[in-house]
Motif scaffolding. Structure first.
Motif, PDB file in Angstrom:
ATOM      1  N   THR A 288      12.834 -21.068 -11.244  1.00  0.00           N
ATOM      2  CA  THR A 288      12.255 -22.209 -12.078  1.00  0.00           C
ATOM      3  C   THR A 288      13.206 -22.791 -12.859  1.00  0.00           C
ATOM      4  O   THR A 288      14.190 -22.239 -13.621  1.00  0.00           O
ATOM      5  CB  THR A 288      10.984 -21.686 -12.730  1.00  0.00           C
ATOM      6  N   ASN A 289      13.207 -24.259 -13.053  1.00  0.00           N
ATOM      7  CA  ASN A 289      14.122 -25.001 -13.947  1.00  0.00           C
ATOM      8  C   ASN A 289      13.356 -25.361 -14.890  1.00  0.00           C
ATOM      9  O   ASN A 289      12.414 -26.196 -15.022  1.00  0.00           O
ATOM     10  CB  ASN A 289      14.612 -26.237 -12.991  1.00  0.00           C
ATOM     11  N   HIS A 290      13.378 -24.762 -16.249  1.00  0.00           N
ATOM     12  CA  HIS A 290      12.752 -25.183 -17.420  1.00  0.00           C
ATOM     13  C   HIS A 290      13.155 -26.159 -18.261  1.00  0.00           C
ATOM     14  O   HIS A 290      12.796 -26.527 -19.254  1.00  0.00           O
ATOM     15  CB  HIS A 290      12.515 -23.831 -18.291  1.00  0.00           C
ATOM     16  N   GLY A 291      14.410 -26.881 -17.730  1.00  0.00           N
ATOM     17  CA  GLY A 291      14.851 -27.970 -18.328  1.00  0.00           C
ATOM     18  C   GLY A 291      14.423 -29.260 -18.123  1.00  0.00           C
ATOM     19  O   GLY A 291      13.605 -29.140 -17.418  1.00  0.00           O
ATOM     20  N   ALA A 292      15.225 -30.205 -18.663  1.00  0.00           N
ATOM     21  CA  ALA A 292      14.756 -31.603 -18.952  1.00  0.00           C
ATOM     22  C   ALA A 292      15.208 -32.275 -17.699  1.00  0.00           C
ATOM     23  O   ALA A 292      15.076 -33.712 -17.507  1.00  0.00           O
ATOM     24  CB  ALA A 292      14.941 -32.124 -20.115  1.00  0.00           C
ATOM     25  N   LEU A 293      16.587 -32.020 -17.082  1.00  0.00           N
ATOM     26  CA  LEU A 293      17.137 -32.565 -16.223  1.00  0.00           C
ATOM     27  C   LEU A 293      17.185 -31.811 -14.617  1.00  0.00           C
ATOM     28  O   LEU A 293      17.140 -30.570 -14.841  1.00  0.00           O
ATOM     29  CB  LEU A 293      18.773 -32.885 -16.678  1.00  0.00           C
ATOM     30  N   PRO A 294      17.559 -32.484 -13.749  1.00  0.00           N
ATOM     31  CA  PRO A 294      17.764 -31.705 -12.448  1.00  0.00           C
ATOM     32  C   PRO A 294      19.038 -30.875 -12.317  1.00  0.00           C
ATOM     33  O   PRO A 294      19.930 -31.206 -13.032  1.00  0.00           O
ATOM     34  CB  PRO A 294      17.624 -32.852 -11.464  1.00  0.00           C
ATOM     35  N   VAL A 295      19.184 -29.962 -11.659  1.00  0.00           N
ATOM     36  CA  VAL A 295      20.356 -28.916 -11.503  1.00  0.00           C
ATOM     37  C   VAL A 295      20.756 -28.966  -9.990  1.00  0.00           C
ATOM     38  O   VAL A 295      19.738 -28.789  -9.235  1.00  0.00           O
ATOM     39  CB  VAL A 295      20.008 -27.485 -12.161  1.00  0.00           C
ATOM     40  N   ARG A 296      21.897 -29.011  -9.820  1.00  0.00           N
ATOM     41  CA  ARG A 296      22.238 -29.019  -8.336  1.00  0.00           C
ATOM     42  C   ARG A 296      22.959 -27.654  -8.173  1.00  0.00           C
ATOM     43  O   ARG A 296      23.864 -26.981  -9.202  1.00  0.00           O
ATOM     44  CB  ARG A 296      23.046 -30.097  -8.163  1.00  0.00           C
ATOM     45  N   GLN A 297      23.380 -27.357  -6.776  1.00  0.00           N
ATOM     46  CA  GLN A 297      24.134 -25.976  -6.459  1.00  0.00           C
ATOM     47  C   GLN A 297      23.937 -24.815  -7.247  1.00  0.00           C
ATOM     48  O   GLN A 297      24.728 -24.128  -7.883  1.00  0.00           O
ATOM     49  CB  GLN A 297      25.595 -26.570  -6.642  1.00  0.00           C
ATOM     50  N   VAL A 298      22.557 -24.307  -7.229  1.00  0.00           N
ATOM     51  CA  VAL A 298      22.121 -23.430  -7.849  1.00  0.00           C
ATOM     52  C   VAL A 298      22.254 -22.136  -7.184  1.00  0.00           C
ATOM     53  O   VAL A 298      21.618 -22.068  -6.134  1.00  0.00           O
ATOM     54  CB  VAL A 298      20.724 -23.624  -8.218  1.00  0.00           C
ATOM     55  N   ARG A 299      23.122 -21.188  -7.293  1.00  0.00           N
ATOM     56  CA  ARG A 299      23.644 -19.950  -6.683  1.00  0.00           C
ATOM     57  C   ARG A 299      22.561 -18.821  -7.100  1.00  0.00           C
ATOM     58  O   ARG A 299      22.401 -18.472  -8.186  1.00  0.00           O
ATOM     59  CB  ARG A 299      25.126 -19.773  -6.756  1.00  0.00           C
ATOM     60  N   VAL A 300      22.049 -18.076  -6.086  1.00  0.00           N
ATOM     61  CA  VAL A 300      21.069 -17.145  -6.359  1.00  0.00           C
ATOM     62  C   VAL A 300      21.413 -15.970  -5.513  1.00  0.00           C
ATOM     63  O   VAL A 300      21.591 -16.254  -4.216  1.00  0.00           O
ATOM     64  CB  VAL A 300      19.621 -17.640  -5.948  1.00  0.00           C
ATOM     65  N   THR A 301      21.597 -14.752  -6.101  1.00  0.00           N
ATOM     66  CA  THR A 301      22.149 -13.443  -5.476  1.00  0.00           C
ATOM     67  C   THR A 301      21.091 -12.305  -5.519  1.00  0.00           C
ATOM     68  O   THR A 301      20.240 -12.379  -6.468  1.00  0.00           O
ATOM     69  CB  THR A 301      23.572 -13.212  -6.036  1.00  0.00           C
ATOM     70  N   LEU A 302      21.131 -11.443  -4.610  1.00  0.00           N
ATOM     71  CA  LEU A 302      20.276 -10.590  -4.532  1.00  0.00           C
ATOM     72  C   LEU A 302      21.223  -9.154  -4.309  1.00  0.00           C
ATOM     73  O   LEU A 302      22.112  -8.899  -3.709  1.00  0.00           O
ATOM     74  CB  LEU A 302      19.512 -10.382  -2.984  1.00  0.00           C
ATOM     75  N   HIS A 303      20.863  -8.193  -5.381  1.00  0.00           N
ATOM     76  CA  HIS A 303      21.644  -6.950  -5.518  1.00  0.00           C
ATOM     77  C   HIS A 303      20.973  -5.628  -5.296  1.00  0.00           C
ATOM     78  O   HIS A 303      19.512  -5.554  -5.740  1.00  0.00           O
ATOM     79  CB  HIS A 303      22.270  -6.979  -6.862  1.00  0.00           C
TER      80      HIS A 303
END
Length: 224
Positions: A153-168
């Motif tokens: 979830t993006n709780h910020g006020a602006l869009p975010v690009r290239q969000v890297r998510v990893t699984l461990h």
């Protein structure tokens, strides 16, 4: 509930209503408050007067201990001629969900109590969070690929690009990863991951984002 019960034990509570001392009534009322808390609650007990003492300083799940502390309390010889509340907060809105009620209480207290509110930091303008980690239905089998869904979830006020998510798995290096091209302000997106366990037993599965100014929600863990 994590609660703090503050019992006024100043000298004025030695007065009685013709039958019982006010302090006895105060102890009973405090104990009734403890009795009203739901199962699994924790309670701390403070005694207030010119000085504050803490017979049970940290919230304890032992509610019988809290009741015992209250029953054994005695009034002091001290008065309560000075009251002051110092509230230190980062002013996040989620901490003020009962604001109208709080405002009313503070207004009442302010008539004879000094209140100081201290704000720390600046409001966060951007924050990404791992809002959930779930496993698809079915049995968890050794060496078979398992499907996990991670919500970001993006709780910020602006869009975010290239969000890297990893699984461990079990605190180790990433076993799978994905990149969200763009995540709009206020938007939540689910990402699918796959992982295998090499042996039986309990295992931890952690979804992780790059660190930001709010590290507490940059990762989330479930147990399989």
């Amino acid at each position: 509930v994590d609660a703090v019960v503050i019992l006024d034990r100043s000298a004025s509570l030695r007065a009685n209503d013709g039958a019982r001392a006010l302090f006895d009534l105060a102890r009973q009322a405090a104990e009734a408050a403890v009795d009203a808390f739901p199962s699994g609650s924790s309670v701390a007990v403070l005694f207030a007067g010119d000085r504050v003492s803490a017979p049970l300083p940290e919230p304890s799940p032992d509610l019988n201990l809290a009741r015992k502390v209250l029953r054994e309390a005695t009034p002091s010889e001290l008065g309560t001629d000075r009251k002051e509340i110092v509230l230190v907060t980062d002013r996040q809105a989620t901490g003020w969900r009962r604001l109208p009620e709080i405002e009313g209480l503070l207004d009442q207290a302010g008539r004879d109590t000094r209140l100081r509110v201290v704000f720390v930091g600046e409001p966060l303008e951007d924050n990404l969070a791992v809002s959930s980690v779930t496993r698809s239905a079915g049995f968890a089998s050794v060496r078979d690929p398992m499907r996990f869904l991670v919500e970001v979830t993006n709780h910020g006020a602006l869009p975010v690009r290239q969000v890297r998510v990893t699984l461990h798995l079990d605190g180790g290096p990433a076993v799978d990863e994905s990149v969200l091209d763009v995540l709009a302000a206020g938007e939540s997106r689910r990402v699918t991951f796959f992982a295998r366990f090499s042996d039986e037993g309990f295992h931890s599965v952690t979804a992780r984002l790059p660190g930001d100014r709010m590290p507490a929600d940059d990762e989330r863990t479930m147990v399989v």
